[in-house]
Design a protein around this motif. Structure first.
Motif, PDB file in Angstrom:
ATOM      1  N   LEU A  94      33.330  13.720  -4.747  1.00 16.89           N
ATOM      2  CA  LEU A  94      33.955  13.147  -5.943  1.00 16.89           C
ATOM      3  C   LEU A  94      34.073  14.134  -7.109  1.00 16.89           C
ATOM      4  O   LEU A  94      35.128  14.201  -7.751  1.00 16.89           O
ATOM      5  CB  LEU A  94      33.206  11.892  -6.384  1.00 16.89           C
ATOM      6  N   PRO A  95      33.027  14.909  -7.432  1.00 17.72           N
ATOM      7  CA  PRO A  95      33.187  15.867  -8.543  1.00 17.72           C
ATOM      8  C   PRO A  95      34.315  16.871  -8.317  1.00 17.72           C
ATOM      9  O   PRO A  95      35.003  17.262  -9.263  1.00 17.72           O
ATOM     10  CB  PRO A  95      31.825  16.562  -8.604  1.00 17.72           C
ATOM     11  N   GLN A  96      34.520  17.300  -7.063  1.00 21.61           N
ATOM     12  CA  GLN A  96      35.593  18.249  -6.782  1.00 21.61           C
ATOM     13  C   GLN A  96      36.951  17.560  -6.682  1.00 21.61           C
ATOM     14  O   GLN A  96      37.990  18.228  -6.709  1.00 21.61           O
ATOM     15  CB  GLN A  96      35.288  18.980  -5.468  1.00 21.61           C
ATOM     16  N   LEU A  97      36.937  16.258  -6.563  1.00 25.31           N
ATOM     17  CA  LEU A  97      38.179  15.497  -6.437  1.00 25.31           C
ATOM     18  C   LEU A  97      38.742  15.067  -7.783  1.00 25.31           C
ATOM     19  O   LEU A  97      39.834  14.497  -7.848  1.00 25.31           O
ATOM     20  CB  LEU A  97      37.922  14.254  -5.571  1.00 25.31           C
ATOM     21  N   VAL A  98      38.027  15.346  -8.859  1.00 21.45           N
ATOM     22  CA  VAL A  98      38.428  14.875 -10.191  1.00 21.45           C
ATOM     23  C   VAL A  98      39.844  15.303 -10.578  1.00 21.45           C
ATOM     24  O   VAL A  98      40.632  14.479 -11.062  1.00 21.45           O
ATOM     25  CB  VAL A  98      37.407  15.330 -11.258  1.00 21.45           C
ATOM     26  N   PRO A  99      40.244  16.586 -10.389  1.00 18.87           N
ATOM     27  CA  PRO A  99      41.634  16.947 -10.744  1.00 18.87           C
ATOM     28  C   PRO A  99      42.674  16.129  -9.977  1.00 18.87           C
ATOM     29  O   PRO A  99      43.683  15.714 -10.542  1.00 18.87           O
ATOM     30  CB  PRO A  99      41.718  18.442 -10.384  1.00 18.87           C
ATOM     31  N   GLY A 100      42.422  15.884  -8.704  1.00 19.99           N
ATOM     32  CA  GLY A 100      43.345  15.071  -7.917  1.00 19.99           C
ATOM     33  C   GLY A 100      43.379  13.635  -8.396  1.00 19.99           C
ATOM     34  O   GLY A 100      44.441  13.003  -8.445  1.00 19.99           O
TER      35      GLY A 100
ATOM     36  N   PHE B 177      47.509  15.951 -22.291  1.00 22.06           N
ATOM     37  CA  PHE B 177      46.099  16.225 -22.042  1.00 22.06           C
ATOM     38  C   PHE B 177      45.808  16.519 -20.574  1.00 22.06           C
ATOM     39  O   PHE B 177      44.841  17.226 -20.257  1.00 22.06           O
ATOM     40  CB  PHE B 177      45.244  15.039 -22.511  1.00 22.06           C
ATOM     41  N   LEU B 178      46.630  15.984 -19.671  1.00 26.06           N
ATOM     42  CA  LEU B 178      46.324  16.078 -18.244  1.00 26.06           C
ATOM     43  C   LEU B 178      47.332  16.900 -17.461  1.00 26.06           C
ATOM     44  O   LEU B 178      47.323  16.876 -16.229  1.00 26.06           O
ATOM     45  CB  LEU B 178      46.256  14.664 -17.634  1.00 26.06           C
ATOM     46  N   GLN B 179      48.209  17.648 -18.150  1.00 24.98           N
ATOM     47  CA  GLN B 179      49.258  18.360 -17.434  1.00 24.98           C
ATOM     48  C   GLN B 179      48.694  19.412 -16.479  1.00 24.98           C
ATOM     49  O   GLN B 179      49.220  19.618 -15.373  1.00 24.98           O
ATOM     50  CB  GLN B 179      50.226  19.010 -18.427  1.00 24.98           C
ATOM     51  N   ARG B 180      47.612  20.073 -16.862  1.00 21.10           N
ATOM     52  CA  ARG B 180      47.024  21.084 -15.980  1.00 21.10           C
ATOM     53  C   ARG B 180      46.470  20.441 -14.707  1.00 21.10           C
ATOM     54  O   ARG B 180      46.676  20.941 -13.602  1.00 21.10           O
ATOM     55  CB  ARG B 180      45.925  21.833 -16.728  1.00 21.10           C
TER      56      ARG B 180
ATOM     57  N   LEU C 131      47.470  17.622 -13.485  1.00 22.85           N
ATOM     58  CA  LEU C 131      48.609  17.089 -12.737  1.00 22.85           C
ATOM     59  C   LEU C 131      49.217  18.168 -11.848  1.00 22.85           C
ATOM     60  O   LEU C 131      49.483  17.942 -10.657  1.00 22.85           O
ATOM     61  CB  LEU C 131      49.665  16.541 -13.700  1.00 22.85           C
ATOM     62  N   ILE C 132      49.424  19.361 -12.406  1.00 20.43           N
ATOM     63  CA  ILE C 132      49.993  20.461 -11.633  1.00 20.43           C
ATOM     64  C   ILE C 132      49.055  20.862 -10.502  1.00 20.43           C
ATOM     65  O   ILE C 132      49.473  21.091  -9.364  1.00 20.43           O
ATOM     66  CB  ILE C 132      50.299  21.658 -12.553  1.00 20.43           C
ATOM     67  N   HIS C 133      47.755  20.926 -10.805  1.00 21.00           N
ATOM     68  CA  HIS C 133      46.766  21.282  -9.789  1.00 21.00           C
ATOM     69  C   HIS C 133      46.731  20.249  -8.669  1.00 21.00           C
ATOM     70  O   HIS C 133      46.708  20.580  -7.483  1.00 21.00           O
ATOM     71  CB  HIS C 133      45.381  21.395 -10.435  1.00 21.00           C
ATOM     72  N   GLY C 134      46.754  18.979  -9.057  1.00 19.38           N
ATOM     73  CA  GLY C 134      46.688  17.929  -8.060  1.00 19.38           C
ATOM     74  C   GLY C 134      47.919  17.862  -7.191  1.00 19.38           C
ATOM     75  O   GLY C 134      47.833  17.677  -5.969  1.00 19.38           O
ATOM     76  N   LEU C 135      49.104  18.041  -7.785  1.00 21.33           N
ATOM     77  CA  LEU C 135      50.341  17.983  -7.001  1.00 21.33           C
ATOM     78  C   LEU C 135      50.493  19.179  -6.091  1.00 21.33           C
ATOM     79  O   LEU C 135      51.176  19.096  -5.059  1.00 21.33           O
ATOM     80  CB  LEU C 135      51.547  17.883  -7.951  1.00 21.33           C
ATOM     81  N   SER C 136      49.894  20.309  -6.459  1.00 18.69           N
ATOM     82  CA  SER C 136      50.024  21.510  -5.621  1.00 18.69           C
ATOM     83  C   SER C 136      48.869  21.664  -4.647  1.00 18.69           C
ATOM     84  O   SER C 136      48.825  22.643  -3.909  1.00 18.69           O
ATOM     85  CB  SER C 136      50.083  22.759  -6.516  1.00 18.69           C
ATOM     86  N   ALA C 137      47.954  20.708  -4.617  1.00 19.08           N
ATOM     87  CA  ALA C 137      46.811  20.798  -3.704  1.00 19.08           C
ATOM     88  C   ALA C 137      47.294  20.790  -2.257  1.00 19.08           C
ATOM     89  O   ALA C 137      48.104  19.976  -1.865  1.00 19.08           O
ATOM     90  CB  ALA C 137      45.852  19.629  -3.937  1.00 19.08           C
ATOM     91  N   GLY C 138      46.798  21.696  -1.503  1.00 17.76           N
ATOM     92  CA  GLY C 138      47.175  21.766  -0.090  1.00 17.76           C
ATOM     93  C   GLY C 138      48.448  22.543   0.161  1.00 17.76           C
ATOM     94  O   GLY C 138      48.800  22.787   1.313  1.00 17.76           O
ATOM     95  N   ALA C 139      49.155  22.943  -0.894  1.00 20.78           N
ATOM     96  CA  ALA C 139      50.397  23.679  -0.694  1.00 20.78           C
ATOM     97  C   ALA C 139      50.119  25.119  -0.249  1.00 20.78           C
ATOM     98  O   ALA C 139      50.889  25.721   0.500  1.00 20.78           O
ATOM     99  CB  ALA C 139      51.226  23.681  -1.977  1.00 20.78           C
TER     100      ALA C 139
END
Length: 269
Positions: A182-188, A254-257, A259-267
């Motif tokens: 869960l702590p590592q999943l926070v950006p997602g 506030f959450l744009q960074r 959001l970008i990190h979460g959407l690009s996860a796994g890319a």
């Protein structure tokens, strides 16, 4: 990593795209300041009359409260269900796993209008029309597949060896999930939550069908009722639209960074 300078036409394209995105908002803002209610009056007289009318002389505050409650509970329910489902789909192998995931994704592509009548009939039979519950349930079901896929992609980027080390140290599976994953999943989670929040904030068809009662309307539905048989109150619609943009815009800033990190996860592996 590429460090070459972008060609001149790339800057021109970005500039034109930015202007194209900003101009409608600028026009909407100027229209909201026009007290004459004309969509193209161009009177040159500006005031905050429309904003005062929308905020203090209408039920827009109630609509904002309704939308906030529905959006927050939808985000909470969607993230809870999607996180557990994504963990199972990422960490466990079982027959039909990929078929189920693809089936969920295909189901989410069904047009809203195709299932609106059955949804309305079911909500009426269960006496859930004009309640927060039916909106939260439907919005959660609609956003769950996409959120599940997003969180699964993010979950796949978390090394399972970290959980295995926690298990060796005496953690239970649930404890390893809570303390390690869960702590590592926070950006997602933040990225997915923002997407769900914006969807609920802008949704109209489901909201106007299942919660049309005046004191249960969401913001998008409340703006629609400025279109009446006596005319269109353009200034008030514009003022209401500008006000309704503010909460999602603040969240995005506030959450744009994340959001970008979460959407690009796994890319990138």
């Amino acid at each position: 990593m590429f460090r070459d300078k972008a060609p001149w036409w790339a800057y021109v394209a970005i500039l034109l795209t930015s202007i194209g995105a900003v101009l409608p908002l600028a026009w909407l803002f100027l229209l909201s300041l026009d007290p004459n209610q004309g969509i193209a009056s161009g009177s040159g007289v500006y005031s905050l009359k429309n904003y005062a009318s929308v905020i203090f002389q209408s039920m827009m505050a109630q609509y904002f409260l309704n939308t906030t409650i529905v959006a927050l509970f939808t985000v909470l329910c969607t993230l809870t269900c999607a996180t557990l489902g994504a963990y199972a789909a990422s960490r466990y192998r079982f027959p039909g796993r990929e078929t189920i995931m693809i089936g969920l994704l295909l189901a989410s592509m069904t047009p809203v209008i195709a299932v609106l009548v059955p949804l309305y009939a079911l909500a009426a039979k269960l006496q859930l029309l004009n309640t927060y519950s039916i909106l939260v349930i439907v919005f959660t079901a609609w956003q769950l597949p996409g959120t599940l896929w997003l969180l699964r992609s993010f979950m796949n980027s978390i090394p399972p060896e970290l959980e295995e080390a926690a298990l060796v140290d005496g953690c239970s599976r649930a404890g390893a999930f809570v303390r390690i994953v869960l702590p590592q999943l926070v950006p997602g989670l933040l990225a997915a939550g923002l997407i769900v929040f914006v969807y609920v904030w802008n949704e109209f068809i489901i909201a106007v069908s299942l919660a049309a009662k005046q004191d249960m309307r969401l913001v998008s539905v409340g703006l629609y009722f400025y279109l009446s048989d006596f005319g269109v109150e353009w200034g008030k619609i514009a003022a209401g639209a500008i006000v309704s943009i503010i909460p999602p815009a603040i969240l995005f800033l506030f959450l744009q960074r994340q959001l970008i990190h979460g959407l690009s996860a796994g890319a990138v592996k």
